[in-house]
Design a protein around this motif. Structure first.
Motif, PDB file in Angstrom:
ATOM      1  N   SER B 232      12.761  -1.194  18.491  1.00 11.49           N
ATOM      2  CA  SER B 232      13.124  -1.264  17.147  1.00 11.49           C
ATOM      3  C   SER B 232      12.268  -0.360  16.255  1.00 11.49           C
ATOM      4  O   SER B 232      12.445  -0.125  15.143  1.00 11.49           O
ATOM      5  N   LEU B 233      10.875  -0.339  16.654  1.00 10.85           N
ATOM      6  CA  LEU B 233      10.001   0.442  15.898  1.00 10.85           C
ATOM      7  C   LEU B 233      10.138   1.945  16.211  1.00 10.85           C
ATOM      8  O   LEU B 233       9.087   2.588  15.583  1.00 10.85           O
ATOM      9  N   ALA B 234      11.018   2.339  16.649  1.00  9.40           N
ATOM     10  CA  ALA B 234      11.045   3.650  17.015  1.00  9.40           C
ATOM     11  C   ALA B 234      11.085   4.666  15.695  1.00  9.40           C
ATOM     12  O   ALA B 234      10.312   5.601  15.881  1.00  9.40           O
ATOM     13  N   GLY B 235      11.555   4.024  14.898  1.00 10.13           N
ATOM     14  CA  GLY B 235      11.448   4.752  13.455  1.00 10.13           C
ATOM     15  C   GLY B 235      10.020   4.877  13.054  1.00 10.13           C
ATOM     16  O   GLY B 235       9.834   6.118  12.501  1.00 10.13           O
ATOM     17  N   ALA B 290      14.441   2.656   8.727  1.00 10.41           N
ATOM     18  CA  ALA B 290      15.105   2.432  10.193  1.00 10.41           C
ATOM     19  C   ALA B 290      14.208   1.323  10.811  1.00 10.41           C
ATOM     20  O   ALA B 290      14.855   0.514  11.491  1.00 10.41           O
ATOM     21  N   ALA B 291      12.903   1.550  10.835  1.00  8.10           N
ATOM     22  CA  ALA B 291      12.219   0.859  11.837  1.00  8.10           C
ATOM     23  C   ALA B 291      12.142  -0.693  11.280  1.00  8.10           C
ATOM     24  O   ALA B 291      12.422  -1.719  12.095  1.00  8.10           O
ATOM     25  N   SER B 292      12.240  -0.775   9.901  1.00  8.07           N
ATOM     26  CA  SER B 292      11.992  -2.195   9.464  1.00  8.07           C
ATOM     27  C   SER B 292      13.705  -2.971   9.726  1.00  8.07           C
ATOM     28  O   SER B 292      13.433  -4.020  10.072  1.00  8.07           O
ATOM     29  N   VAL B 293      14.533  -2.174   9.496  1.00 11.31           N
ATOM     30  CA  VAL B 293      15.958  -2.693   9.486  1.00 11.31           C
ATOM     31  C   VAL B 293      16.220  -3.031  11.121  1.00 11.31           C
ATOM     32  O   VAL B 293      16.748  -4.112  11.496  1.00 11.31           O
TER      33      VAL B 293
END
Lengths: 283, 304, 322
Positions: B232-235, B290-293
């Motif tokens: 989920s931290l790919a952003g 995107a990472a935070s969402v």
């Protein structure tokens, strides 16, 4: 076992510290031993490692690579360590204030901090160079900004966590002043975290300074930045690879040393991680 | 869900402000532009005329609004170096950068996660030690130096891959690997420590006590607990990769956004700098968003 | 006398790691009969949880390992079973309930999906059938709205409901024995009573057996049929709850019972036991309780007493309270 004995048993910390001391010694004494970094003599160009008088050889212009590399360490450490040190102080202060005062101050600080935070240091440095021109100044500004924000972000989170804990609640209920609570109870708990993090930021900053200098946006000639030396040397990789491999290896060892120290400190100082490790080995 | 909406709106506002800041900073350094672009013999009038031509004498906010208006209409101006239309350049550069960056992201997770899992499963064996040490080294090695070493080995010496440029798959391999190196190392470390932490959790014992097979416990439960936060931290990875791409594209002569931006700064080609720095600021911001969402959505506790 | 459901004989579990070698559970023998509740009681650190975990071989191995003895269930020794055979027994023959239901449930999965996984680990049924079995188990565990809970994540449940979900997970494959390790310790007092009632009702409805690990003598008195008292890794006294409570024979048991505050008793009735429990790596040669015992005799310090039958109970003592 006291802290020092535990530190001696921590392999990462010991190896990292030894490497770090070697680099520091080279940076401190190298320029004194090897002399000026910009003495040119084209007749002495492209000498390999071990040439008499030039332990690391010479570059295309016949300049002493030992003198240049050791001076380069100074530049690198100046940008990465001293600027990060300032950033740690600034970031910790901002984080403490935002986390402790809360309210509107915290909200606005957090917006800005969260926004800047995800930006990679190299991009910020390139944007700074685009705005104010190439040189070490934009790199220093970028390192300062990004690291301040990163430290502030973490410290704020820690402070919010610690403020909820019993001893702070008790101190507040006991009528102690905010200043006393912050310095006696919160700061000592936040410092280990800031310390561990700052070693990682120093590593990233060393790489960022070298990268910017490599592409020509950082330190300008004749200042001997390590990144720039790699860039100069890469054209002669078949002729005399030392011109590129030595400065690169110096950067690698510096970054490795700092990250090992960071890993070691994390295991040593972070009580939560330590208890987690102990719990894992006990059950 | 309202927290996510609030977060998006806030990000858009800050994006606006920061793009204005970048825009203003680049415009204000315009004095350098005339020195860089005009011959030393140019008179003060010539310089003033030049500044007027490229619109540098307007108030900064007017210039900004003007510029945004043109961007919306697809008019990005021309390069000062070769007068090429930036809108045409942009399409090509963005495509090339997407190819390189996409390949790097695939490598980061495609190599990093399996290696991290392997190190965790073989904890404290020689395999784990090798993988973990390589990861420490991988995070410490400056990628421009790594680039030099791999070019020296795989191009100059072995002749397997071309040393620079763009073309077929062969041209992609070395830059993508170098660009991904730090991310692979980081992913290995994160995956390994997350797996080890989760293996020690109470719920693992519960699932084993219920008779679930070891492979199901590890590959479904421990893995999902470990990987969702990482993926989920790919952003954030997107942002880091953009940072490194500035250097890696320059070294490998990969005709992407990073290369054109760095060269633009070096040549003070400020219409180029203007557009591509704004572009990267926007992309990094969206990546962080995107990472935070993504992190919120990945965690059932935060999702509700 | 019928054969017991589970027979633990002379079981020892120890730590073996890098030059360190000592036993934490020593020569434990106990039986669980059909349709009974056996309580294992003792202070924290006495080895009761490790005994329970090692029955299903769920102890952290390495560094912990079974160093002797046998665990006979259904005619065969579990200690000698392969990993695969043990997996077939866990959950379907013997299930386990843990102390802290909040951390014992996987936070990333719904209650229902874990239950379905557990059903399908042992029974070759379709997903729909597994869901039906899971919903029944939730209802049997005393959960009021099984359909809703089925789709919820652990963090959405209260402590009591989480523990019921854990019980449902234990019930879902209809085991003959449930090992409950401090199942009520993390819960409110009122919820504790409900959970204990549920467990006792399940024993009666399903004819199953329960091994209940607890440090709470009140819990023992209210639900258990028999009890085993553990001290420093050993069973020191074992017998029917009524017998042990009425006439405790081991000085440690008398001390333990003396330390339970009773309604109406004055403060002076509380008798704390002096001294501290010896650590497993520094055990004395003789009786482990000798240093704290008021009835100590010479032989206590020289030799370790065996557990022997005295009247209707078993006691590990040279000079029991008679």
């Amino acid at each position: 076992m006291n802290l020092f004995q535990r530190a001696l048993k921590n392999k990462q910390l010991v190896v990292g510290s030894v490497l770090g001391l070697v680099v520091l010694a080279l940076g401190a004494f190298g320029p004194l031993i090897f002399g000026a970094y910009d003495t040119q003599d084209l007749l002495l160009g492209h000498k390999p490692v071990g040439t008499p008088g030039f332990p690391f050889g010479t570059d295309a212009l016949g300049r002493d690579l030992a003198a240049r590399a050791t001076y380069g360490i100074r530049i690198s450490l100046f940008v990465a360590v001293s600027v990060t040190a300032i950033a740690v102080v600034l970031g910790t202060t901002i984080g403490l204030i935002a986390g402790y005062v809360k309210g509107a101050v915290d909200t606005v600080t957090s917006w800005i901090v969260d926004f800047v935070w995800g930006f990679p240091l190299i991009l910020v440095a390139v944007l700074a160079a685009a705005s104010i021109g190439s040189g070490l100044v934009p790199v220093i500004l970028a390192v300062g900004l990004v690291n301040t924000v990163a430290i502030a972000r973490v410290v704020r989170g820690e402070v919010l966590g610690i403020s909820e804990r019993e001893f702070v609640v008790a101190a507040k209920a006991g009528g102690y002043s905010s200043v006393r609570i912050v310095f006696r109870h919160i700061v000592p708990n936040v410092i280990p975290v800031a310390l561990v993090l700052s070693s990682y930021y120093v590593a990233v900053s060393i790489i960022a300074e070298a990268s910017l200098s490599f592409v020509g946006l950082g330190a300008q000639p004749p200042l001997p930045s390590l990144g720039q030396m790699v860039s100069d040397g890469r054209n002669f990789i078949r002729l005399n690879h030392w011109e590129a491999t030595i400065p690169g290896a110096v950067i690698f060892v510096m970054v490795l040393s700092v990250s090992l120290i960071g890993d070691g400190l994390r295991d040593l100082l972070d009580p939560r991680l330590r208890t987690a490790v102990e719990r894992a080995s006990a059950t | 869900m309202s927290t996510v909406v609030k977060r998006v709106l806030l990000t858009l506002l800050l994006l606006q402000l920061s793009s204005l800041a970048v825009f203003a900073a680049i415009r204000l350094s315009g004095g350098d532009v005339t020195a860089a672009r005009l011959p030393a013999s140019a008179t003060a009038e010539d310089r003033e005329l030049f500044r007027e031509q490229i619109g540098l004498n307007q108030p900064i906010l007017t210039q900004y609004v003007d510029y945004l208006g043109k961007v919306v209409r697809g008019d990005l101006g021309n390069s000062l170096t070769n007068n090429a239309k930036i809108s045409t350049l942009a399409v090509e550069k963005i495509r090339n950068s997407l190819i390189l960056g996409g390949a790097a992201i695939v490598l980061v997770f495609g190599i990093g996660i399996p290696l991290g899992m392997l190190a965790a499963f073989r904890r404290n064996t020689w395999l784990d030690t090798s993988i973990s040490s390589a990861a420490v080294a991988g995070m410490a090695i400056p990628n421009f130096w790594l680039a030099l070493l791999v070019v020296w080995l795989f191009s100059s010496t072995l002749g397997w891959f071309p040393p620079a440029g763009a073309g077929g798959f062969k041209y992609l391999v070395l830059p993508a690997l170098v660009l991904a190196a730090e991310g692979i190392a980081l992913t290995v470390r994160m995956t390994r420590s997350a797996m080890l932490e989760n293996v020690g959790q109470d719920f693992v014992r519960t699932l084993r006590a219920a008779g679930l097979s070891e492979s199901r416990v590890y590959f479904k439960h421990v893995l999902r607990n470990s990987l969702l936060p990482i993926i989920s931290l790919a952003g954030l990875r997107v942002g880091q990769i953009i940072g490194y791409a500035l250097v890696v594209e320059t070294i490998f002569g990969w005709p992407g956004v990073g290369q054109i931006l760095v060269n633009g700064v070096l040549r003070r080609d400020y219409p180029i700098v203007q557009f591509f720095s704004l572009l990267l600021v926007i992309v990094v911001t969206l990546g962080n968003l995107a990472a935070s969402v993504g992190y919120t959505l990945a965690n059932p506790r935060l999702r509700k | 006398m019928t054969t017991p459901l589970l027979e633990v004989s002379d079981l020892s579990v120890g730590l073996r790691a890098g030059g360190v070698a000592y036993d934490i559970v020593r020569n434990v023998s106990l039986t669980v009969d059909q349709n009974e509740i056996l309580a294992i009681v003792g202070e924290s650190g006495c080895g009761k949880s490790l005994t329970a975990l090692s029955i299903l071989q769920l102890h952290a191995s390495p560094p912990l390992q079974i160093t002797g003895g046998s665990v006979v269930y259904g005619g065969s020794d579990l200690v000698r079973k392969t990993k695969k055979e043990m997996r077939g027994i866990r959950g379907s023959e013997i299930a386990m309930i843990f102390q802290d239901p909040m951390s014992a449930l996987d936070p990333m999965f719904t209650i229902g999906s874990v239950l379905v996984s557990a059903v399908r680990a042992h029974q070759d049924v379709s997903k729909d059938v597994a869901e039906k079995i899971a919903l029944e188990a939730l209802a049997d565990a005393g959960i009021e709205d099984p359909r809703r809970r089925f789709a919820e994540y652990p963090f959405q449940l209260s402590g009591g409901v989480s523990q019921r979900a854990m019980i449902a997970l234990a019930l879902v494959n209809s085991p003959k024995l449930i090992i409950a390790d401090e199942p009520t310790t993390a819960l409110d007092v009122t919820v504790q009573a409900q959970i204990l009632d549920r467990l006792r009702a399940l024993k009666n409805e399903r004819g199953m057996s329960i091994m209940l690990i607890t440090h709470n003598l009140g819990v023992v008195a209210s639900v258990a049929d028999r009890m085993a008292v553990m001290y420093a890794g050993e069973v020191v006294e074992m017998g029917a709850v009524s017998d042990v409570f009425a006439k405790p024979q081991h000085p440690y048991t008398t001390g333990l019972l003396g330390a339970v505050p009773r309604l109406g008793a004055g403060a002076s009735d509380l008798v704390p036991i002096p001294g501290r429990v010896p650590q497993p790596d520094e055990l004395p040669a003789g009786c482990t309780f000798a240093d704290r015992c008021s009835r100590v005799v010479d032989s206590c310090r020289a030799t370790r007493p065996d557990i022997t039958v005295r009247g209707r109970v078993q006691v590990r003592c040279f000079n029991p309270v008679s």
